[in-house]
Motif scaffolding. Structure first.
Motif, PDB file in Angstrom:
ATOM      1  N   GLU A   1       0.838  -1.233  -0.142  1.00  0.00           N
ATOM      2  CA  GLU A   1       0.076  -0.060  -0.031  1.00  0.00           C
ATOM      3  C   GLU A   1       0.980   1.039  -0.080  1.00  0.00           C
ATOM      4  O   GLU A   1       1.795   1.494   0.970  1.00  0.00           O
ATOM      5  CB  GLU A   1      -0.867   0.047   1.207  1.00  0.00           C
ATOM      6  N   ILE A   2       0.591   2.015  -0.953  1.00  0.00           N
ATOM      7  CA  ILE A   2       1.700   3.220  -1.098  1.00  0.00           C
ATOM      8  C   ILE A   2       1.101   4.557  -0.909  1.00  0.00           C
ATOM      9  O   ILE A   2       0.011   4.857  -1.672  1.00  0.00           O
ATOM     10  CB  ILE A   2       2.220   3.282  -2.703  1.00  0.00           C
ATOM     11  N   HIS A   3       1.685   5.278  -0.286  1.00  0.00           N
ATOM     12  CA  HIS A   3       1.134   6.738  -0.229  1.00  0.00           C
ATOM     13  C   HIS A   3       2.225   7.727  -0.374  1.00  0.00           C
ATOM     14  O   HIS A   3       3.451   7.512  -0.069  1.00  0.00           O
ATOM     15  CB  HIS A   3       0.794   7.086   1.346  1.00  0.00           C
ATOM     16  N   ALA A   4       1.998   8.862  -1.307  1.00  0.00           N
ATOM     17  CA  ALA A   4       3.297   9.446  -1.707  1.00  0.00           C
ATOM     18  C   ALA A   4       2.567  11.065  -1.177  1.00  0.00           C
ATOM     19  O   ALA A   4       1.637  11.621  -1.677  1.00  0.00           O
ATOM     20  CB  ALA A   4       3.516   9.724  -3.011  1.00  0.00           C
ATOM     21  N   LEU A   5       3.528  11.652  -0.359  1.00  0.00           N
ATOM     22  CA  LEU A   5       3.181  12.881   0.157  1.00  0.00           C
ATOM     23  C   LEU A   5       4.231  13.992  -0.151  1.00  0.00           C
ATOM     24  O   LEU A   5       5.472  13.739   0.182  1.00  0.00           O
ATOM     25  CB  LEU A   5       2.717  12.821   1.605  1.00  0.00           C
ATOM     26  N   ASP A   6       3.805  15.192  -0.814  1.00  0.00           N
ATOM     27  CA  ASP A   6       4.751  16.404  -0.633  1.00  0.00           C
ATOM     28  C   ASP A   6       4.325  17.513   0.311  1.00  0.00           C
ATOM     29  O   ASP A   6       3.270  17.947   0.174  1.00  0.00           O
ATOM     30  CB  ASP A   6       4.729  16.950  -2.087  1.00  0.00           C
ATOM     31  N   GLU A   7       5.260  17.750   1.259  1.00  0.00           N
ATOM     32  CA  GLU A   7       4.841  18.681   2.425  1.00  0.00           C
ATOM     33  C   GLU A   7       4.846  19.970   2.101  1.00  0.00           C
ATOM     34  O   GLU A   7       4.009  20.802   2.713  1.00  0.00           O
ATOM     35  CB  GLU A   7       5.958  18.366   3.522  1.00  0.00           C
ATOM     36  N   THR A   8       5.233  20.394   0.862  1.00  0.00           N
ATOM     37  CA  THR A   8       5.061  21.830   0.375  1.00  0.00           C
ATOM     38  C   THR A   8       3.608  22.211   0.227  1.00  0.00           C
ATOM     39  O   THR A   8       3.159  23.188   0.086  1.00  0.00           O
ATOM     40  CB  THR A   8       5.931  22.006  -0.705  1.00  0.00           C
ATOM     41  N   ASN A   9       2.782  21.029  -0.013  1.00  0.00           N
ATOM     42  CA  ASN A   9       1.316  21.243  -0.171  1.00  0.00           C
ATOM     43  C   ASN A   9       0.441  20.443   0.603  1.00  0.00           C
ATOM     44  O   ASN A   9      -0.851  20.360   0.376  1.00  0.00           O
ATOM     45  CB  ASN A   9       1.017  21.188  -1.609  1.00  0.00           C
ATOM     46  N   THR A  10       0.986  19.602   1.302  1.00  0.00           N
ATOM     47  CA  THR A  10       0.048  18.652   2.351  1.00  0.00           C
ATOM     48  C   THR A  10       0.606  18.566   3.483  1.00  0.00           C
ATOM     49  O   THR A  10       2.062  18.386   3.745  1.00  0.00           O
ATOM     50  CB  THR A  10       0.294  17.304   1.594  1.00  0.00           C
ATOM     51  N   ARG A  11       0.041  18.809   4.680  1.00  0.00           N
ATOM     52  CA  ARG A  11       0.414  18.708   6.074  1.00  0.00           C
ATOM     53  C   ARG A  11       0.681  17.263   6.291  1.00  0.00           C
ATOM     54  O   ARG A  11      -0.013  16.412   6.176  1.00  0.00           O
ATOM     55  CB  ARG A  11      -0.778  19.288   6.896  1.00  0.00           C
ATOM     56  N   ILE A  12       1.871  17.251   7.129  1.00  0.00           N
ATOM     57  CA  ILE A  12       2.272  15.931   7.591  1.00  0.00           C
ATOM     58  C   ILE A  12       2.016  15.651   9.071  1.00  0.00           C
ATOM     59  O   ILE A  12       2.500  16.318   9.676  1.00  0.00           O
ATOM     60  CB  ILE A  12       3.818  15.943   7.347  1.00  0.00           C
ATOM     61  N   ARG A  13       0.979  14.958   9.210  1.00  0.00           N
ATOM     62  CA  ARG A  13       0.833  14.641  10.541  1.00  0.00           C
ATOM     63  C   ARG A  13       1.387  13.206  10.983  1.00  0.00           C
ATOM     64  O   ARG A  13       1.133  12.068  10.540  1.00  0.00           O
ATOM     65  CB  ARG A  13      -0.817  14.312  10.771  1.00  0.00           C
ATOM     66  N   THR A  14       2.664  13.217  11.795  1.00  0.00           N
ATOM     67  CA  THR A  14       3.232  12.011  12.201  1.00  0.00           C
ATOM     68  C   THR A  14       2.352  11.117  12.944  1.00  0.00           C
ATOM     69  O   THR A  14       2.437   9.681  12.917  1.00  0.00           O
ATOM     70  CB  THR A  14       4.384  12.322  13.038  1.00  0.00           C
ATOM     71  N   ASP A  15       1.369  11.661  13.859  1.00  0.00           N
ATOM     72  CA  ASP A  15       0.472  10.544  14.386  1.00  0.00           C
ATOM     73  C   ASP A  15      -0.431   9.657  13.453  1.00  0.00           C
ATOM     74  O   ASP A  15      -0.485   8.520  13.804  1.00  0.00           O
ATOM     75  CB  ASP A  15      -0.333  11.240  15.746  1.00  0.00           C
ATOM     76  N   ARG A  16      -0.887  10.474  12.589  1.00  0.00           N
ATOM     77  CA  ARG A  16      -1.827   9.741  11.577  1.00  0.00           C
ATOM     78  C   ARG A  16      -1.070   9.054  10.707  1.00  0.00           C
ATOM     79  O   ARG A  16      -1.356   7.661  10.310  1.00  0.00           O
ATOM     80  CB  ARG A  16      -2.333  10.599  10.625  1.00  0.00           C
ATOM     81  N   ILE A  17       0.501   9.158  10.364  1.00  0.00           N
ATOM     82  CA  ILE A  17       1.166   8.373   9.460  1.00  0.00           C
ATOM     83  C   ILE A  17       1.769   7.106  10.292  1.00  0.00           C
ATOM     84  O   ILE A  17       1.375   5.671   9.887  1.00  0.00           O
ATOM     85  CB  ILE A  17       2.310   9.069   9.179  1.00  0.00           C
ATOM     86  N   ALA A  18       1.696   7.227  11.465  1.00  0.00           N
ATOM     87  CA  ALA A  18       2.102   6.164  12.432  1.00  0.00           C
ATOM     88  C   ALA A  18       0.878   5.075  12.655  1.00  0.00           C
ATOM     89  O   ALA A  18       1.124   3.937  12.479  1.00  0.00           O
ATOM     90  CB  ALA A  18       2.725   6.634  13.907  1.00  0.00           C
ATOM     91  N   ALA A  19      -0.074   5.683  12.624  1.00  0.00           N
ATOM     92  CA  ALA A  19      -1.251   4.996  12.749  1.00  0.00           C
ATOM     93  C   ALA A  19      -1.720   4.310  11.535  1.00  0.00           C
ATOM     94  O   ALA A  19      -2.210   3.056  11.643  1.00  0.00           O
ATOM     95  CB  ALA A  19      -2.467   5.820  13.004  1.00  0.00           C
TER      96      ALA A  19
END
Length: 586
Positions: A60-78
């Motif tokens: 399962e792949i997610h690609a995120l660019d922080e210049t236009n997407t908020r990075i929430r480490t708690d949600r990523i860990a979840a």
């Protein structure tokens, strides 16, 4: 027999970096897509298709660019914990982004999530320094895996190691750079691309550079041997993206003209545009000698190139020589820029401030010469920066010369070391004065008149001049880090800096947003009104100035561009070598 399916959650993140107040630089719509993210996402899709983790594991792949997407480490860990397995890869991390990358990695590692970091900072410091860089060492200490080099042919190994819980501390492929022919193609999810201005995606047609510019990291990260994707690969990339309703492309090669297959690639793109009627457009980067290639600029125009970035760097030959940028020849600048003008393609030119011979007076003088004599559309300024991974950085470190230890400042928009002829304060003042000098109301009118007279996208020029002037003057950020509608989140502040009170942060941010938007509207309105005034001028197509006049035989005597001591010495050397004749470099 039923096979129990398992999931492995791979999250690819391209981090941003912090502004001077410690907040992540992030936008509702960012300006430039990340090619590193596209490359890694394409590789991940290939691995998923090949089922490299086994037939019973869904990748399962997610690609995120922080210049236009908020990075929430708690949600990523979840997400990873919910899948039962997975890892985070921080991709394409440049030196200025490394502190932010560490701040993303830290809470993930505290929750036991596997994290790897790759990109120019890791690769460049490993390639050029005998000891570990301090920030890279911090990553190692928190248990982050490091990846140096390029991932083609190696990505599956990292995934398998991670899935088995045996991620190595270091994957070092710096001495084994892959061939790109037939490699998996760079892709970004359409929903991510649409978060960039103009829904622009990216691709690299080639990597590596044979030149030896001392300020450059590319030669020490991607190597001095050029490697290319095939024309078939490029066509496949374009067709795949068009099928996903993506039509605008940024070719990220530092010099597309150096690609040995440039003509075959352009011919394919011309076929797609002119015969198959695909609506595609491109932004490319080239050197200052590309106009010497027969048909190069003409075919770029037919292939759909709308904008071109050119590393002009400086107009003082002594400065270019000091930086080992000998391929830039000032005798070619006018001919080159006029050729792009004739093709109706908008030019961006990069200009570096802080070479050894620079003084505040010489810098401003040279910018004024450019305004008068070179038909540049957009000029963007950079501090000469000893980027980790460059020869300049290596030499300064070996000589124990002071360099700012804060990697967040290594964005080419901050002075991070001393200068022999300017204090840091003088250098900073001159940098900001350079922007103000070039983007005066008078010169903006000149650029618009040139665009109107030559048919070089005058409407687009209005937008990009507004963007460049506004990013520096309103947002206090470099245009390359700009975007539409700045976002800030109270809790996304640099580690070590205090969280502001909600009672202070939110009203302040609201006032800031409103004030900035009013300034943006006012700036655009002024430039647009000038554009409309020029558009109504019946003599607009007859406009001519010194920069637009054809190259003449007597220019070396009459043009101010060639009257400095450095330019005169360069001309004397070139004439002795027999490499120039009147008006045109050989």
């Amino acid at each position: 027999m039923t096979v129990n399916k398992r999931r492995f959650c791979l999250i690819l993140i391209k981090p941003s970096h912090y502004d001077d107040d410690g907040y992540v630089i992030q936008w509702l719509r960012s300006a430039i897509p990340s090619n590193s993210l596209a490359v890694l996402y394409g590789l991940a899709l290939e691995c998923a298709g090949q089922r490299v983790l086994g037939d019973n594991v869904d990748l399962e792949i997610h690609a995120l660019d922080e210049t236009n997407t908020r990075i929430r480490t708690d949600r990523i860990a979840a997400l990873i914990e919910g899948a039962g397995a997975g890892m985070v890869m921080l991709v394409g991390v440049q030196s200025n982004q490394f502190p932010r990358a560490l701040d993303i990695a830290r809470p993930l590692r505290q929750r036991g999530i596997m994290v790897a970091i790759g990109g120019f900072h890791v690769s460049g410091t490993i390639a050029m320094l005998s000891e570990r860089d301090a920030d890279v060492r911090r990553a190692e200490e928190m248990g982050v895996s490091l990846f140096a080099g390029e991932a083609e042919g190696r990505f599956a190994e990292v995934l398998r190691d991670s899935a088995s819980g045996q991620l190595k501390p270091l994957y070092n492929f710096m001495n084994d750079l892959p061939d790109l022919h037939g490699a998996s193609i760079p892709l970004l999810p359409p929903e991510r691309v649409k978060r960039t201005a103009g829904a622009t995606t990216s691709l690299d047609a080639g990597r590596g550079c044979p030149y030896q510019c001392s300020f450059c990291t590319i030669i020490n990260v991607q190597g001095r041997k050029s490697r290319w994707r095939s024309p078939d690969d490029i066509e496949r990339i374009v067709r795949t993206n068009v099928a996903r309703s993506l039509h605008s492309f940024f070719i990220t090669d530092d010099n597309f003209a150096r690609n040995k297959d440039w003509e075959a690639i352009l011919d394919r793109l011309i076929q797609l545009r002119e015969v198959e009627k695909l609506r595609i457009s491109f932004i490319i980067q080239v050197d200052t000698l590309c106009h010497r290639l027969p048909n190069f600029i003409a075919k770029c125009a037919r292939a759909g190139v709308k904008r071109v970035f050119i590393g002009l760097e400086n107009i003082n030959p002594d400065n270019l020589l000091a930086a080992k940028k000998q391929q830039n020849k000032i005798t070619e600048y006018r001919k080159m820029l006029l050729a792009w003008k004739q093709a109706h393609i908008l030019t961006y030119c990069g200009y570096i401030l802080g070479f050894p011979n620079d003084t505040p007076e010489s810098i401003i003088h040279d910018i004024q010469v450019i305004q008068k004599e070179l038909p540049v559309d957009l000029l963007e300024f950079f501090y000469l920066t000893p980027l980790p991974g460059s020869e300049d950085h290596q030499k300064l470190q070996a000589a124990n010369v002071w360099m700012d230890p804060d990697m967040n400042k290594y964005d080419l928009n901050h002075a991070v070391t001393g200068h022999s002829r300017m204090t840091i304060h003088e250098w900073q003042e001159t940098y900001h004065l350079a922007w103000k000098t070039y983007y005066t109301a008078e010169h903006i009118e000149t650029v618009l008149r040139r665009a109107m007279a030559t048919g070089t996208s005058p409407g687009k020029a209005v937008l990009f001049i507004t963007w460049f002037k506004g990013c520096i003057g309103i947002e206090k950020l470099h245009p390359l880090e700009g975007g539409f509608l700045r976002l800030k989140f109270r809790r996304d502040r640099r580690s070590g800096m205090p969280l502001e009170s909600p009672l202070w942060f939110f009203p302040k941010f609201l006032i800031e947003v409103i004030a900035k938007q009013l300034k943006w509207i006012s700036l655009y309105g002024r430039i647009y009104r000038k554009y409309q005034e020029i558009k109504r001028d019946p003599a607009r197509l007859d406009y001519m100035d010194l920069a637009l006049t054809p190259v003449a035989d007597d220019e070396f005597e009459t043009r101010e561009l060639f009257q400095s001591a450095g330019a005169q010495a360069y001309l004397a050397r070139a004439q002795r070598a027999g490499t120039i004749h009147r008006g045109v470099a050989a």
